[in-house]
Design a protein around this motif. Structure first.
Motif, PDB file in Angstrom:
ATOM      1  N   MET A  27      21.098 -47.138 -58.768  1.00 32.88           N
ATOM      2  CA  MET A  27      20.879 -45.485 -58.974  1.00 32.88           C
ATOM      3  C   MET A  27      19.528 -45.281 -59.767  1.00 32.88           C
ATOM      4  SD  MET A  27      22.988 -45.550 -63.033  1.00 32.88           S
ATOM      5  CE  MET A  27      22.606 -47.141 -63.987  1.00 32.88           C
TER       6      MET A  27
ATOM      7  N   ASP B  48      16.420 -35.029 -62.641  1.00 33.42           N
ATOM      8  CA  ASP B  48      17.422 -36.298 -61.892  1.00 33.42           C
ATOM      9  C   ASP B  48      18.640 -35.825 -61.985  1.00 33.42           C
ATOM     10  OD1 ASP B  48      17.546 -39.573 -60.265  1.00 33.42           O
ATOM     11  OD2 ASP B  48      17.499 -37.244 -59.346  1.00 33.42           O
ATOM     12  N   ASN B  49      19.455 -35.745 -61.076  1.00 29.30           N
ATOM     13  CA  ASN B  49      20.714 -35.505 -61.075  1.00 29.30           C
ATOM     14  C   ASN B  49      21.621 -34.223 -61.299  1.00 29.30           C
ATOM     15  OD1 ASN B  49      20.505 -39.122 -61.936  1.00 29.30           O
ATOM     16  ND2 ASN B  49      20.795 -38.813 -60.602  1.00 29.30           N
TER      17      ASN B  49
ATOM     18  N   ASP C 245      16.027 -38.322 -66.832  1.00 31.70           N
ATOM     19  CA  ASP C 245      17.128 -39.981 -66.456  1.00 31.70           C
ATOM     20  C   ASP C 245      17.816 -40.273 -66.807  1.00 31.70           C
ATOM     21  OD1 ASP C 245      16.196 -41.781 -63.149  1.00 31.70           O
ATOM     22  OD2 ASP C 245      17.885 -40.731 -63.232  1.00 31.70           O
TER      23      ASP C 245
ATOM     24  N   LYS D 296      23.662 -38.665 -68.729  1.00 37.33           N
ATOM     25  CA  LYS D 296      23.371 -36.653 -68.483  1.00 37.33           C
ATOM     26  C   LYS D 296      23.847 -35.812 -69.681  1.00 37.33           C
ATOM     27  CE  LYS D 296      22.280 -39.574 -64.867  1.00 37.33           C
ATOM     28  NZ  LYS D 296      20.690 -39.586 -64.842  1.00 37.33           N
TER      29      LYS D 296
HETATM   30 MG   LIG Z   1      19.687 -40.563 -62.124  1.00 39.61          MG
END
Ligand SMILES: [Mg+2]
Ligand SMILES: O=C(NCCO)c1cc(-c2ccc(F)cc2)cc(O)c1O
Length: 214
Positions: free
Chosen positions: A40, A169-170, A141, A144
């Motif tokens: 990841m 990110d994400n 990052d 979450k």
């Molecule tokens: Mg990430």
């Protein structure tokens, strides 16, 4: 006992990278993740977007939330001017142990400080412990469900200034819906989305860049 994926990733860096050459470390990790085992890291496609944001900003004080194996730490630190500082927080001790070695192999330990622990414990201590006034750039990052509470905590601790850039990110995969809704609707941020793909896959993902307006 079986090795872990981060340990196998570090072995690949040791085998294929050149000590003191950050690009060779980045390439070794991307090759391992494409051809051996998915991991990841932000990866090369979203990593190029990260590079362009950092290069344009030329930040002096950088905070990274979520180090993992140090891939994005190396991507960011290799672009920083000497004297600039990157503080990276990692909760998982096993990840932190691997990341320290990856950062050292890239020869970037002089501008990176890796701190083990929970972001909510360390964010309130940035000023008195690290002598940081405000950050110029924050890369999110980590877990979450921590993006939004930690962003509010950074605001409350006065760690953001007019123009501080947050890059997350994400925002699609795994997704951070509460964070996105906040930065896109708050009058304190100017936010924009960079569409991309989940690292080393064809699945959609992307980065959200949000400028704090003070
Ligand atoms: Mg990430
Ligand atoms: O949890 C993540 N980071 C915090 C822990 O270090 C993370 C997860 C994923 C991912 C995983 C599993 C899947 F199926 C899809 C995405 C991707 C990422 O880029 C990430 O940063």
């Amino acid at each position: 006992t079986r090795s872990t994926r981060p340990q196998r990733l570090l072995n690949a860096v040791r085998k294929h990278a050149t000590r003191g050459d950050p690009q060779s470390v980045i390439s070794a990790i991307d090759h391992f993740c494409r051809h051996s085992e998915w991991a990841m890291n932000i990866g090369d496609e979203k990593g190029s977007i990260l590079d362009s944001v950092v290069s344009e900003l030329n930040p002096e004080k950088v905070l990274e939330l979520g180090t993992y194996c140090g891939y994005s730490t190396v991507r960011i630190a290799r672009l920083l001017p000497p004297g600039a500082r990157l503080i990276t927080l990692e909760f998982n001790a096993d990840y932190a142990a691997i990341a320290r070695q990856v950062i050292a192999l890239a020869g970037l330990e002089d501008r990176v400080q890796l701190v083990e622990g929970a972001s909510e414990d360390w964010i309130p201590r940035m000023k008195e412990h690290f002598g940081i006034e405000t950050f110029d750039f924050v890369f999110l990052d980590h877990w979450k469900d921590r993006y939004l509470p930690d962003t509010k905590l950074m605001e409350d601790c006065g760690l953001l200034r007019k123009g501080t850039v947050l890059l997350a990110d994400n925002v699609i995969c795994p997704g951070v819906p509460d964070y996105l809704q906040y930065v896109r609707n708050s009058l304190s941020y100017k936010s924009c989305y960079f569409k991309s793909h989940l690292e080393y896959t064809k699945a959609e993902d992307g980065l959200e860049k949000s400028v704090f307006l003070g």
